[in-house]
Write a protein that holds these residues in place. Structure first.
Motif, mmCIF file in Angstrom:
data_model
loop_
_atom_site.group_PDB
_atom_site.id
_atom_site.type_symbol
_atom_site.label_atom_id
_atom_site.label_comp_id
_atom_site.label_asym_id
_atom_site.label_seq_id
_atom_site.Cartn_x
_atom_site.Cartn_y
_atom_site.Cartn_z
ATOM 1 N N LEU A 179 -15.087 6.518 -7.249
ATOM 2 C CA LEU A 179 -15.302 7.747 -8.025
ATOM 3 C C LEU A 179 -14.245 7.950 -9.101
ATOM 4 C CD1 LEU A 179 -16.331 10.366 -5.302
ATOM 5 C CD2 LEU A 179 -17.751 9.472 -7.151
ATOM 6 N N VAL A 180 -13.001 7.611 -8.788
ATOM 7 C CA VAL A 180 -11.909 7.852 -9.736
ATOM 8 C C VAL A 180 -11.507 6.590 -10.494
ATOM 9 C CG1 VAL A 180 -11.054 9.843 -8.452
ATOM 10 C CG2 VAL A 180 -10.075 7.582 -7.996
ATOM 11 N N ASP A 181 -12.267 5.511 -10.287
ATOM 12 C CA ASP A 181 -12.064 4.258 -11.012
ATOM 13 C C ASP A 181 -10.634 3.735 -10.866
ATOM 14 O OD1 ASP A 181 -12.890 2.085 -12.534
ATOM 15 O OD2 ASP A 181 -12.244 3.020 -14.413
ATOM 16 N N THR A 182 -10.230 3.515 -9.605
ATOM 17 C CA THR A 182 -8.911 2.940 -9.334
ATOM 18 C C THR A 182 -9.045 1.912 -8.220
ATOM 19 O OG1 THR A 182 -6.583 3.486 -9.028
ATOM 20 C CG2 THR A 182 -8.131 4.604 -7.586
ATOM 21 N N GLU A 183 -8.064 1.057 -8.099
ATOM 22 C CA GLU A 183 -8.058 0.019 -7.073
ATOM 23 C C GLU A 183 -7.392 0.537 -5.802
ATOM 24 O OE1 GLU A 183 -9.338 -3.173 -7.050
ATOM 25 O OE2 GLU A 183 -10.276 -2.573 -8.936
ATOM 26 N N PRO A 184 -8.084 0.442 -4.673
ATOM 27 C CA PRO A 184 -7.441 0.811 -3.405
ATOM 28 C C PRO A 184 -6.457 -0.273 -2.984
ATOM 29 C CG PRO A 184 -9.642 -0.025 -2.994
ATOM 30 C CD PRO A 184 -9.471 0.017 -4.493
ATOM 31 N N VAL A 185 -5.549 0.078 -2.103
ATOM 32 C CA VAL A 185 -4.554 -0.870 -1.608
ATOM 33 C C VAL A 185 -4.625 -0.957 -0.095
ATOM 34 C CG1 VAL A 185 -2.976 -0.533 -3.549
ATOM 35 C CG2 VAL A 185 -2.734 0.877 -1.508
ATOM 36 N N ARG A 186 -4.068 -2.025 0.400
ATOM 37 C CA ARG A 186 -3.967 -2.274 1.840
ATOM 38 C C ARG A 186 -2.484 -2.439 2.131
ATOM 39 N NH1 ARG A 186 -7.028 -6.979 5.128
ATOM 40 N NH2 ARG A 186 -5.425 -7.374 6.661
ATOM 41 N N GLU A 187 -1.968 -1.616 3.044
ATOM 42 C CA GLU A 187 -0.538 -1.673 3.372
ATOM 43 C C GLU A 187 -0.371 -1.814 4.878
ATOM 44 O OE1 GLU A 187 1.574 1.700 1.829
ATOM 45 O OE2 GLU A 187 0.802 1.397 -0.195
ATOM 46 N N ALA A 188 0.441 -2.765 5.280
ATOM 47 C CA ALA A 188 0.717 -2.960 6.701
ATOM 48 C C ALA A 188 1.592 -1.830 7.213
ATOM 49 C CB ALA A 188 1.418 -4.300 6.913
ATOM 50 N N LYS A 189 1.306 -1.372 8.439
ATOM 51 C CA LYS A 189 2.122 -0.336 9.090
ATOM 52 C C LYS A 189 2.794 -0.988 10.289
ATOM 53 C CE LYS A 189 2.007 4.181 11.295
ATOM 54 N NZ LYS A 189 3.382 4.421 10.975
ATOM 55 N N HIS A 190 4.116 -0.876 10.333
ATOM 56 C CA HIS A 190 4.899 -1.466 11.413
ATOM 57 C C HIS A 190 5.542 -0.372 12.260
ATOM 58 C CE1 HIS A 190 4.665 -4.607 8.323
ATOM 59 N NE2 HIS A 190 4.668 -5.438 9.338
ATOM 60 N N ASN A 191 5.764 -0.689 13.526
ATOM 61 C CA ASN A 191 6.468 0.267 14.379
ATOM 62 C C ASN A 191 7.973 0.139 14.158
ATOM 63 O OD1 ASN A 191 7.367 -1.959 15.852
ATOM 64 N ND2 ASN A 191 6.042 -1.567 17.617
ATOM 65 N N GLY A 192 8.752 0.891 14.879
ATOM 66 C CA GLY A 192 10.197 0.896 14.709
ATOM 67 C C GLY A 192 10.862 -0.447 15.022
ATOM 68 N N ALA A 224 -9.563 -3.478 8.335
ATOM 69 C CA ALA A 224 -8.890 -3.696 7.050
ATOM 70 C C ALA A 224 -9.417 -4.958 6.380
ATOM 71 C CB ALA A 224 -7.382 -3.781 7.249
ATOM 72 N N ASP A 225 -9.649 -6.023 7.175
ATOM 73 C CA ASP A 225 -10.195 -7.267 6.622
ATOM 74 C C ASP A 225 -11.606 -7.059 6.077
ATOM 75 O OD1 ASP A 225 -7.875 -8.594 7.266
ATOM 76 O OD2 ASP A 225 -8.706 -9.609 9.036
ATOM 77 N N THR A 226 -12.387 -6.219 6.738
ATOM 78 C CA THR A 226 -13.738 -5.917 6.277
ATOM 79 C C THR A 226 -13.699 -5.122 4.977
ATOM 80 O OG1 THR A 226 -14.591 -5.896 8.539
ATOM 81 C CG2 THR A 226 -15.903 -4.741 6.882
ATOM 82 N N LEU A 227 -12.819 -4.141 4.917
ATOM 83 C CA LEU A 227 -12.752 -3.250 3.759
ATOM 84 C C LEU A 227 -12.060 -3.890 2.558
ATOM 85 C CD1 LEU A 227 -11.726 -0.109 5.797
ATOM 86 C CD2 LEU A 227 -13.905 -0.409 4.616
ATOM 87 N N LEU A 228 -10.916 -4.477 2.786
ATOM 88 C CA LEU A 228 -10.118 -5.109 1.724
ATOM 89 C C LEU A 228 -9.566 -6.418 2.267
ATOM 90 C CD1 LEU A 228 -8.020 -2.114 0.305
ATOM 91 C CD2 LEU A 228 -9.927 -3.273 -0.792
ATOM 92 N N PRO A 229 -10.332 -7.502 2.137
ATOM 93 C CA PRO A 229 -9.841 -8.778 2.653
ATOM 94 C C PRO A 229 -8.496 -9.126 2.027
ATOM 95 C CG PRO A 229 -12.136 -8.958 1.962
ATOM 96 C CD PRO A 229 -11.648 -7.608 1.520
ATOM 97 N N PRO A 230 -7.617 -9.757 2.807
ATOM 98 C CA PRO A 230 -6.312 -10.123 2.252
ATOM 99 C C PRO A 230 -6.503 -11.077 1.073
ATOM 100 C CG PRO A 230 -6.551 -10.948 4.511
ATOM 101 C CD PRO A 230 -7.781 -10.184 4.173
ATOM 102 N N ALA A 231 -5.669 -10.925 0.077
ATOM 103 C CA ALA A 231 -5.765 -11.780 -1.104
ATOM 104 C C ALA A 231 -5.371 -13.191 -0.724
ATOM 105 C CB ALA A 231 -4.855 -11.246 -2.200
#
Length: 169
Positions: free
Chosen positions: A69-82, A113-120
């Motif tokens: 809708l806003v014509d931008t690229e989504p990103v995928r960011e890994a979330k790590h625990n402490g 995440a792989d389904t939505l934004l496969p890793p480059a």
């Protein structure tokens, strides 16, 4: 008193722009977010629009719909625990729409995440000078003029990194 009134008017106008953007996006995006807000950004001293889609595949789809809708690229960011272990992936976007900062986020597992934004994939690996540059090793010979460089097979940098880490273990 006039300065304070002017500042309040500017803040109210910023809030109304952010709120209008939030309402417009919620009206247009097929997947409803769990929360939508106009949030005061202290770093910018203005209001920003935020959409929180929640957790899972459908939540991630909501972010992708918003990005379209806003014509931008989504990103995928890994979330790590402490302790540094990977625990999930954020699917999100940050952009500015009509002068209003916008963010939208969803938390997903690796499969979603792989389904939505496969890793480059590194498509330049085969063309990278690091993967093709090699040093010829001469064969042993008594005649220096008869030295023949053997055939050289390039080894991708990723393979060398993997082999190096395996030998350290």
């Amino acid at each position: 008193m006039t300065t304070k009134t002017t500042q309040q008017d500017a803040a109210r106008a910023s809030y109304l722009r952010a709120r209008t953007l939030v309402d417009r996006l919620v009206d247009q995006v097929p997947t409803l977010p769990n929360a939508a807000e106009a949030h005061r950004s202290f770093a910018l001293d203005s209001y920003e629009a935020r959409l929180h889609f929640g957790v899972g595949l459908d939540a991630g789809r909501g972010v992708l719909e918003t990005a379209t809708l806003v014509d931008t690229e989504p990103v995928r960011e890994a979330k790590h625990n402490g302790k540094g272990a990977l625990i999930a992936y954020w699917i999100g976007l940050r952009t500015v729409v009509d002068g209003v900062p916008l963010s939208a986020w969803a938390l997903t597992n690796e499969a979603d995440a792989d389904t939505l934004l496969p890793p480059a994939e590194d498509t330049n690996a085969a063309e990278s000078p690091e993967t093709t540059a090699t040093q010829p090793i001469p064969t042993v010979s008594a005649d220096p003029a008869a030295v023949v460089a053997p055939a050289i097979t390039p080894v991708p940098l990723a393979a060398m990194t993997t082999a190096a880490s395996e030998t350290r273990a």
